[in-house]
Design an enzyme around this catalytic site. Structure first.
Site, PDB file in Angstrom:
ATOM      1  CB  THR A   1      -0.860  -0.020   1.292  1.00  0.00           C
ATOM      2  OG1 THR A   1      -1.581  -1.244   1.328  1.00  0.00           O
ATOM      3  CG2 THR A   1      -1.799   1.146   1.339  1.00  0.00           C
TER       4      THR A   1
ATOM      5  CD  GLU B   1       7.934  -4.909  -0.796  1.00  0.00           C
ATOM      6  OE1 GLU B   1       8.454  -5.817  -0.098  1.00  0.00           O
ATOM      7  OE2 GLU B   1       6.862  -4.364  -0.502  1.00  0.00           O
TER       8      GLU B   1
ATOM      9  NE  ARG C   1       3.562   2.479   3.913  1.00  0.00           N
ATOM     10  CZ  ARG C   1       3.216   1.204   4.080  1.00  0.00           C
ATOM     11  NH1 ARG C   1       2.594   0.548   3.134  1.00  0.00           N
ATOM     12  NH2 ARG C   1       3.518   0.574   5.217  1.00  0.00           N
TER      13      ARG C   1
ATOM     14  CG  ASN D   1      -3.810  -5.458   6.076  1.00  0.00           C
ATOM     15  OD1 ASN D   1      -2.935  -4.607   6.057  1.00  0.00           O
ATOM     16  ND2 ASN D   1      -4.957  -5.253   6.675  1.00  0.00           N
TER      17      ASN D   1
END
Lengths: 1179, 63
Positions: free
Chosen positions: A31, A64, A114, A1006
């Site tokens: 996210t 990642e 972020r 999630n």
């Protein structure tokens, strides 16, 4: 050349452009970047072609770091490669970014910038992540709006290709990534015209190939490494004219001119701000407002941040500028300034008559930054000595960095309409508002903006939709605060939130409620009445729930509320907006059939016709706020009073920095969810005592610990409220006691699982409307939980029933109604919570477990309970292992001390207790008893021997470690199967006494349902949209190969006794143990609803979809087969099980050709797995 | 050992006696009532609402 008008969000804009230039996308979801990869994958699946006439190949990796490795490898293999990421994900890529830039490869990363997890996790936007990669050698390109994203994404790709440098193209997470705007896009043919095909060919020719083999990535020594590093310098100076040239080409095609830096504002400005990202839009709006009132303000927008061209920056700043404020959206503790500030300062370090330059921070974790904050920055510059190292948007009353918000006016153009909608997750409010903004954007000339603000609950959270539209371009990149229209779609919100704070004088307020005008008088809080009267609002009500029910839509209110909205906002003529909404409904629901389409169209009409204007009584001006909470004299704990309550009322943004003194490290108290009492449920269970068989299964499976058995003595019963019915307790240990199954209605979610699974001949639990239960059960709960409590003086056995008389130390979590995860850990806290350490991986379980201010893990009357912490996602096994190592080291020290004491002249009683401790220190329950006695014995023991005193003090200092701790690492399959598997594997190999619990939802729940290696074949998930082709990883069996790891696979309610047996065996096993627990999730789309999530687990086992087993190395030591298959031969249909869930059944609809083959494969895999387990069981 | 300011009991709580809902989920997709189990009154939401609820957690809530 074509220009296309699109209404979309920043993520989609980035993906749109990236798709054109990408051969391969190697990704991992995080996210707020996941949307970019998901939509790319969706387009590829639908056959969209890039400029090379191929579909993009999207590959989801395990982390990642894995995505970065694949990104690097794919580039070396000659494919133009892209990735999408944010936050920690970007940081995990750092080693590869150095490689990719060092090897001059044209990869592009699109980053929805972020916050980084520091004292707390934040999924929200700032620049901490991109600033952490500014030294890697990648070029950094910043976009400040959705239009800039779609434009500059192309610059990133084009420049990377021509200039042979990787680009990080970034834009603000959520503020831009999720903001919907109307933008202009180029066609892919335009990109094709701009791209340097020769450079692409050269790139492909340089790729690794056995046809012209080379060697790359060598090791180098001090003799040449430095020179090799410096040899790349020309690429960094050359990239600047390349970027400029592409800006010029883009400008020719679009009419929009960009530069490395862009100037906006007064040509003769005296005071300017330098910034990048979405805040530049707000600054433009603020500059326009103030310059129209005589000020001379300006703004420099940074686009190309690395390489940083001092010359270009110096040239763009008007010579009139006296003072400069640099705004950084990051924090670098311990530095003399944040990165952009230092860069700008450095630029002017050898310039004569340089302006005064100050720096400040804003917007960390998506903290809203509005025109009042920007005005404060300009006002600060006007001071003789402007403050530097300042902050805006917060009140810092600790280190006094903040600038005060003094400016009150709105800088928004007067032709703007702003709207705010308060909804509930999944009630359709957000979807409808997205639709509304599309309609307005497409059917009018208006500029439009939509931004959605959510709380962190996965389902059932508050949603606040911020919509703007008007003739002027929308640069207000901040939350709506002065709304023309405010709607509250959930009646219960008026009891908690100050919704009317944001509506302007004379604005419109619409309330979806079941109250008549007379009932409004009774039920609408006085503070609402007062504000409605004071602000002279046009107040409307509509009973959308009743209308939807009558039409046959159940509880689906969204089209009713849409009809009302369009009627009142007056942006389109009625006939036109009804027509548009009808078309939208037809588009959305046509697959559901004409009846559903008609019902939704009727809902629109009813919304238009039945919106009712309330005549506001004059008396409302003078009412007094009499809310129950304000009247209560109860003194709540400081954290609850000063932090939790304001946050719950959506007033957390007003908390000053000093509110967090003593909590600087991010610690919050345990047990705060007990203070919420949200009253979520529509229906709650009513206990029918005469039918109850006292099995306690309802309590066992309850996801939220809201239904619990209590035992009372006769004496206690005499003090009970009249409605507190009991029956005689059954069972030898409970003779003479009374039994009651007590519900907490204000904590219950109303899922219904307890009633569903009740095995009594006639049900002992029936769901009833909550209103019928509140008057007595709230008090009954208080009596049971607070007065009676949980008896510790009764010998409790190891059964399912007995376990439920123990206090759960995980309660009232933010998990979805019917969540399949929570009951497992709740049970474990009942057995071991008083001595438990939990390392929780990021995921659903960390969000429902502890999203500040709510902490679901609590403590018993002695103040003991699970100590819980979340580190990151990938490191959870290691994090928990580290906790274990610390404990072990401390206890080893205690052991040494104890042994030394045995050879001293300390009292013989103490020596006996020490011997007991040494003998039983690894036994949780016995060590607890012995430790208590030992501490009592030595607490006030006096002796003159200095050596003994020293040794005893050592014990007292480390007394916290006397009791054997139960170390748990818990998390979902995303962690255990994928990103955290390396660490999990390592700690399982350690041989140490640690316990792992995996909540296996078979998908990344999630982050929005991406496939994991636990996702079975045929399941539809993100990055497996045509059904997962590969089978499910058998994590349990992999770990069994170690031979010294306890492994269990469990399913609550499928076999409750097996679960508790497995938990006890795992915890007592003196080595690594892992329990893999099947966890139904809303993401599965269980057709019977989440009220039957527990029943689904049973079905899964009966259908042979999920298997129950235990692998206990202790049995090997006894010469027995360590493997026990607990589940029986399947008796139910595997196919029926699959078809009972949307994650499977949807495949038959979307990819019918694939479906049959995959369903068959899935069943084969499951059968094969069962056969293997059967063979293992028979050895 | 007893509770300290970081281990809360939930008892000194202004909402302990409250019967006023603040976050009712009656309009949530998962709570839609398409059918009702006759024995228990547990609601069953219907395919459309199940898909809507799934769609929200997969695409809407986006955490």
């Amino acid at each position: 050349m074509g220009k296309i008008q699109l209404t979309l969000d920043g993520n989609t804009a980035a993906a749109y452009t990236a798709y054109a230039f990408t051969d391969v996308a190697a990704i991992f979801p995080i996210t707020p970047s996941s949307g970019m990869a998901e939509i790319t994958d969706e387009w590829a699946a639908k056959g969209r072609k890039n400029i090379f006439n191929q579909q993009v190949n999207v590959v989801e990796m395990q982390s990642e770091a894995g995505a970065a490795g694949a990104f690097h490898g794919s580039l070396q293999g000659g494919a133009l490669t892209t990735t999408f990421t944010a936050s920690q994900g970007l940081l995990l890529m750092i080693p590869n970014l150095y490689k990719v830039s060092g090897e001059l490869l044209p990869g592009v990363l699109h980053v929805s910038a972020r916050a980084i997890t520091t004292h707390a996790l934040s999924i929200f936007g700032d620049h901490q992540d991109v600033m952490a990669v500014r030294q890697t050698g990648c070029a950094l390109l910043a976009s400040g709006s959705v239009q800039e994203v779609i434009d500059l994404a192309a610059i990133a790709h084009l420049s990377a290709i021509k200039g042979r440098l990787p680009f990080v193209h970034f834009f603000d997470g959520f503020r831009t990534s999720h903001e919907i705007q109307k933008v202009e896009a180029l066609e892919y043919s335009d990109y094709s015209e701009m791209v340097d095909y020769k450079a692409i060919q050269d790139f492909r020719d340089r790729a690794l190939s056995p046809n012209h083999p080379v060697t790359r990535g060598t090791a180098q020594n001090p003799d040449i490494y430095f020179q090799g590093r410096e040899a790349g310098n020309p690429f960094y100076s050359d990239i600047i004219p390349i970027v400029e040239d592409y800006f010029a080409q883009l400008g020719k095609k679009t009419g929009r001119q960009y530069g490395l830096f862009d100037y906006y504002g007064a040509e003769d400005a005296e005071y300017i701000i330098i910034a990048m990202g979405s805040v530049t839009q707000t600054i433009e709006e603020t500059v326009d407002y103030h310059n129209a009132n005589g000020e001379k303000y300006g703004l420099v927008k940074v686009h190309l941040y690395r390489p940083f061209s001092s010359k270009h920056l110096q040239n763009i700043i008007p010579k009139s500028v006296k003072k400069v404020a640099v705004l950084d959206r990051t924090k670098e503790p311990g530095s003399i300034g944040e990165p952009l500030f230092l860069d700008v300062k450095g630029c002017f370090s050898d310039v004569d008559h340089a302006p005064v330059i100050v720096g400040g921070r804003y917007g960390l974790g998506s903290k809203d930054t509005n025109s009042a904050d920007i005005t404060a920055v300009y006002e600060n510059l006007k001071l003789k000595k402007p403050k530097t190292n300042f902050t805006i948007g917060i009140v810092d009353d600790v280190t006094k960095t903040s600038l005060e918000r003094v400016f009150k006016a709105s800088t928004e153009p007067s032709d703007r309409i702003s709207c705010k909608f308060w909804g509930l997750g999944s009630d359709g409010t957000v979807g409808s508002n997205k639709q509304a903004i599309m309609i307005i954007g497409n059917k009018t000339e208006d500029h439009v903006q939509a931004y959605f603000d959510y709380d962190s609950k996965k389902s059932g959270g508050v949603t606040i939709s911020n919509l703007r539209f008007g003739k002027s371009p929308i640069k207000s990149t901040y939350l709506v605060g002065n709304a023309d229209y405010v709607a509250c779609h959930n009646q219960s919100y008026v009891n908690k939130y100050d919704i009317l704070d944001d509506v302007k004088q004379g604005g419109i307020f619409v309330l979806n409620c079941q109250w008549s005008d007379e009932e409004l008088e009774q039920y609408l809080p006085n503070k609402y009445k007062k504000l409605i009267a004071e602000k002279e609002l046009k107040f409307y009500t509509i009973n959308a729930v009743k209308i939807a029910e009558e039409i046959g839509l159940g509880n689906r209110i969204n089209m009713v509320m849409q009809g009302a909205f369009f009627r009142l906002i007056n942006i389109l003529p009625q006939e036109e907006f009804i027509d548009e909404l009808n078309k939208a409904v037809t588009y959305s629901y046509s697959k559901k059939g004409d009846k559903v389409v008609k019902m939704n169209q009727d809902a629109i009409l009813m919304g238009v016709e039945q919106i009712h204007e309330v005549r506001v009584p004059e008396e409302w001006l003078n009412v007094i706020d009499n809310s129950h909470m304000e009247m209560s004299t109860i003194e709540e704990p400081d954290f609850i009073k000063n932090i939790m309550r304001p946050m719950q009322a959506q007033k957390g943004q007003d908390l000053p920095v000093s509110a967090f003194i003593g909590r600087e490290d991010g610690t919050i108290p345990s047990g705060t969810t007990a203070y919420e009492k949200r009253g979520i449920a529509v229906n709650v269970p009513e206990w029918i005592e005469e039918n109850c068989i006292q099995c306690n299964q309802c309590s066992y499976i309850c996801p939220h610990a809201v239904i619990r058995p209590f035992l009372l003595t006769e004496e206690e019963l005499n003090k009970a409220p009249i409605s507190f019915e009991t029956v005689k307790a059954t069972g030898k240990s409970f003779e003479g006691l009374y039994y009651r199954m007590q519900i907490s209605p204000m904590d219950c979610t109303g899922c219904g699982n307890c009633a569903d699974i009740c095995p009594a001949k006639e049900k002992a639990l029936v769901m009833k409307p909550i209103e019928t239960q509140l008057s007595h059960e709230v008090d009954n709960w208080k009596f049971a939980n607070c007065t009676i409590g949980y008896k510790t003086n009764i010998p409790l056995g190891v059964t399912v029933k007995d376990s439920q008389f123990r206090e759960p130390l995980m309660e009232f979590s933010g998990a979805c109604a019917g969540c399949g995860e929570t009951a497992y850990i709740k049970l474990i806290t009942q057995l071991y919570g008083n001595r438990m350490m939990i390392a929780n991986a990021t995921g659903c379980s960390s969000i429902w477990g502890a999203s500040a201010p709510s902490s679901a893990y609590s403590s018993n009357k002695e103040g003991k309970g699970p100590a819980w912490a979340n580190s990151l996602f990938e490191d959870n096994a290691e994090f928990g292992y580290g906790m274990y190592l610390a404990t072990k080291q401390m206890r080893n020290g205690l052991e040494e001390t104890m042994k030394q004491l045995l050879s001293t002249n300390v009292d013989v009683t103490i020596k006996e207790l020490i011997s007991d401790w040494l003998n039983y220190k690894e036994d949780g329950e016995i060590s607890e008893q012995v430790s208590g006695k030992l501490i009592d014995a030595i607490e006030n023991y006096e002796i003159t021997d200095d050596e003994v005193v020293l040794l005893l003090n050592n014990i007292k200092q480390r007394k916290d470690y006397l009791v054997k701790r139960s170390q748990w690492m818990i998390g979902g399959d995303g962690w255990a199967y994928d990103i955290g598997f390396g660490g999990l594997d390592h700690i399982m190999a350690s041989g140490e006494d640690i316990n792992v619990l995996v909540f296996d939802t078979e998908v990344y729940s999630n982050t929005g349902g991406q496939a994991s290696k636990s996702t079975p074949a045929a399941a539809v998930a993100k990055f497996a949209s045509s059904g997962k082709k590969s089978g499910k990883k058998d994590l349990g069996r992999m770990l069994m190969t170690y031979g010294n790891v306890y492994v269990a696979q469990v399913g609550i309610h499928a076999d409750n006794a097996q679960l508790i047996k497995a938990v006890r065996e795992a915890e007592s096993f003196k080595g690594p143990s892992i329990i893999i627990a099947y966890a139904p999730c809303i993401s599965h789309g269980i057709k019977e609803g989440m009220g039957k999530s527990m029943a689904t687990i049973k079905k899964a086992v009966n259908a042979g979809y999920w298997h129950l087993y235990r692998y206990n190395p202790e049995l090997s030591k006894q010469g027995k087969n360590p493997f026990i298959l607990d589940s029986k031969e399947p008796t139910e249909s595997f196919r029926d099980f699959l078809m009972g869930q949307v994650r499977y059944s949807s495949l038959a609809r979307t990819f019918p050709d694939e479906a049959e083959h995959l369903f068959t494969k899935a069943e084969e895999y499951a059968k094969e797995r069962y056969e293997i387990y059967s063979k293992m069981n028979s050895l | 050992m007893s509770r300290n300011s970081n281990t809360l009991s939930g008892e000194d709580n202004k909402r302990l006696h409250s019967t006023t809902a603040t976050n009712k989920e009656g309009t949530a997709a998962w709570a839609n009532v398409h059918q009702v189990d006759q024995e228990t009154n547990v609601s069953i939401p219907g395919d459309y609402s199940v898909e809507k609820a799934k769609n929200w957690v997969d695409d809407g809530s986006k955490l």
